[in-house]
Design an enzyme around this catalytic site. Structure first.
Site, PDB file in Angstrom:
ATOM      1  N   ASN A 178       0.839  -1.217   0.000  1.00 18.22           N
ATOM      2  CA  ASN A 178       0.000   0.000   0.000  1.00 18.22           C
ATOM      3  C   ASN A 178       0.864   1.254   0.000  1.00 18.22           C
ATOM      4  O   ASN A 178       0.510   2.254  -0.636  1.00 18.22           O
ATOM      5  CB  ASN A 178      -0.958  -0.017   1.198  1.00 18.22           C
ATOM      6  CG  ASN A 178      -2.203  -0.838   0.924  1.00 18.22           C
ATOM      7  OD1 ASN A 178      -3.073  -0.426   0.166  1.00 18.22           O
ATOM      8  ND2 ASN A 178      -2.265  -2.035   1.497  1.00 18.22           N
ATOM      9  N   MET A 184       1.046  -3.148  12.452  1.00 18.67           N
ATOM     10  CA  MET A 184       0.429  -4.188  13.274  1.00 18.67           C
ATOM     11  C   MET A 184       0.563  -3.943  14.778  1.00 18.67           C
ATOM     12  O   MET A 184       0.760  -4.874  15.553  1.00 18.67           O
ATOM     13  CB  MET A 184       1.018  -5.559  12.902  1.00 18.67           C
ATOM     14  CG  MET A 184       0.790  -5.955  11.452  1.00 18.67           C
ATOM     15  SD  MET A 184      -0.950  -5.935  10.966  1.00 18.67           S
ATOM     16  CE  MET A 184      -1.486  -7.432  11.783  1.00 18.67           C
ATOM     17  N   HIS A 220      -8.320  -1.164   6.073  1.00 14.02           N
ATOM     18  CA  HIS A 220      -8.649  -2.454   6.678  1.00 14.02           C
ATOM     19  C   HIS A 220      -9.208  -3.364   5.588  1.00 14.02           C
ATOM     20  O   HIS A 220     -10.070  -2.944   4.809  1.00 14.02           O
ATOM     21  CB  HIS A 220      -9.671  -2.255   7.798  1.00 14.02           C
ATOM     22  CG  HIS A 220     -10.026  -3.539   8.471  1.00 14.02           C
ATOM     23  ND1 HIS A 220      -9.188  -4.149   9.371  1.00 14.02           N
ATOM     24  CD2 HIS A 220     -11.108  -4.350   8.351  1.00 14.02           C
ATOM     25  CE1 HIS A 220      -9.739  -5.279   9.774  1.00 14.02           C
ATOM     26  NE2 HIS A 220     -10.909  -5.423   9.186  1.00 14.02           N
ATOM     27  N   GLU A 236      -7.395  -2.213  -2.784  1.00 15.14           N
ATOM     28  CA  GLU A 236      -6.738  -1.400  -1.752  1.00 15.14           C
ATOM     29  C   GLU A 236      -5.791  -0.387  -2.395  1.00 15.14           C
ATOM     30  O   GLU A 236      -5.738   0.783  -2.004  1.00 15.14           O
ATOM     31  CB  GLU A 236      -5.927  -2.283  -0.795  1.00 15.14           C
ATOM     32  CG  GLU A 236      -6.778  -3.186   0.079  1.00 15.14           C
ATOM     33  CD  GLU A 236      -5.946  -3.931   1.124  1.00 15.14           C
ATOM     34  OE1 GLU A 236      -4.951  -3.385   1.626  1.00 15.14           O
ATOM     35  OE2 GLU A 236      -6.307  -5.083   1.426  1.00 15.14           O
TER      36      GLU A 236
HETATM   37  C1  GRF Z   1      -3.256  -4.902   3.770  1.00 19.94           C
HETATM   38  O1  GRF Z   1      -4.071  -5.981   3.421  1.00 19.94           O
HETATM   39  C2  GRF Z   1      -4.008  -3.933   4.609  1.00 19.94           C
HETATM   40  O2  GRF Z   1      -5.358  -3.861   4.300  1.00 19.94           O
HETATM   41  C3  GRF Z   1      -3.844  -4.488   6.000  1.00 19.94           C
HETATM   42  O3  GRF Z   1      -2.549  -5.016   6.041  1.00 19.94           O
HETATM   43  C4  GRF Z   1      -2.132  -5.343   4.714  1.00 19.94           C
HETATM   44  C5  GRF Z   1      -0.864  -4.583   4.484  1.00 19.94           C
HETATM   45  O4  GRF Z   1      -0.276  -4.943   3.257  1.00 19.94           O
HETATM   46  N1  GRF Z   1      -4.103  -3.466   6.987  1.00 19.94           N
HETATM   47  P1  GRF Z   1       0.943  -4.073   2.692  1.00 19.94           P
HETATM   48  O5  GRF Z   1       2.029  -4.081   3.763  1.00 19.94           O
HETATM   49  O6  GRF Z   1       0.454  -2.698   2.402  1.00 19.94           O
HETATM   50  O7  GRF Z   1       1.381  -4.806   1.465  1.00 19.94           O
END
Ligand code: GRF
Length: 197
Positions: A13, A83, A102, A167
């Site tokens: 992301n 996290m 999310h 996303e």
């Molecule tokens: C994504 O699926 C997001 O929705 C969740 O954690 C994941 C993170 O993926 N909160 P990345 O590190 O952005 O690849």
């Protein structure tokens, strides 16, 4: 008008934000092995690591995190696969300035393992939500959502991959709306200028 991005892992992301031209002033990870750190460095974005395990309390970890964030004076803090649970004190300090993505259509499936839970529930559609962060995990005002169909034979992995594509479109777009001043929150609900309820 910059954004500080908090990560713990992969950083896809984050990559989508950078690709979309979101002005990211720094990337902070609570894990030294987060792949997103190398990605940020390759793009010339400042990085910092604040390892939660080195702090005796959640509050002392967050004090160090806040210090690093405040150096950049960002308009927005974007959680992208970060996290760690944030305390109400931290959330209040940055009230209205923290967003998260999310991987579910909130209010369905807050918490972890959202894709497996959507499959187990027999959901016909699944998706992702960008929301403001409040003290209650995965419950803040919803800025934007995108949905995908659940297909026969889907596994948590295939479904997660389909949602992730959304996303990467949704998060940069929602952040842009906020940076452009188009987003307001009234009575816990988001209004986006130029869009009707
Ligand atoms: C994504 O699926 C997001 O929705 C969740 O954690 C994941 C993170 O993926 N909160 P990345 O590190 O952005 O690849």
């Amino acid at each position: 008008m910059s954004v500080v991005v908090l990560i713990s892992g992969r950083g896809s992301n984050l990559q989508a934000m950078l690709d979309a031209g979101i002005p990211v002033s720094a990337v902070i990870s609570n894990r030294v092995d987060a792949a997103g750190l190398a990605l940020a460095a390759r793009r010339g974005v400042a990085t910092a690591v604040i390892e939660h395990g080195r702090y005796a309390t959640r509050e002392s970890f967050e004090a160090a995190l806040a210090q690093e964030i405040d150096r950049r004076a960002p308009r927005l803090i974007a959680l992208a696969g970060f996290m760690r649970v944030l305390t109400p004190g931290f959330v209040a300090r940055y009230a209205g300035r923290i967003v998260n993505i999310h991987p579910s259509l909130l209010p369905a499936f807050p918490g972890l393992d959202t894709h497996a839970r959507a499959l187990a529930a027999g959901a016909a559609r699944h998706g992702c939500t960008v929301h403001f962060v409040t003290a209650e995990i995965d419950h803040g005002p919803i800025v934007a959502q995108a949905s995908v169909p659940v297909q026969p034979g889907d596994t948590a992995e295939t479904l997660a991959a389909r949602v992730l594509v959304e996303e990467h479109q949704l998060y940069p777009r929602a952040i842009r709306w906020i940076l452009d001043g188009l987003v307001t929150v009234e009575d816990g609900k988001v209004r986006i200028e130029g869009q009707h309820a």
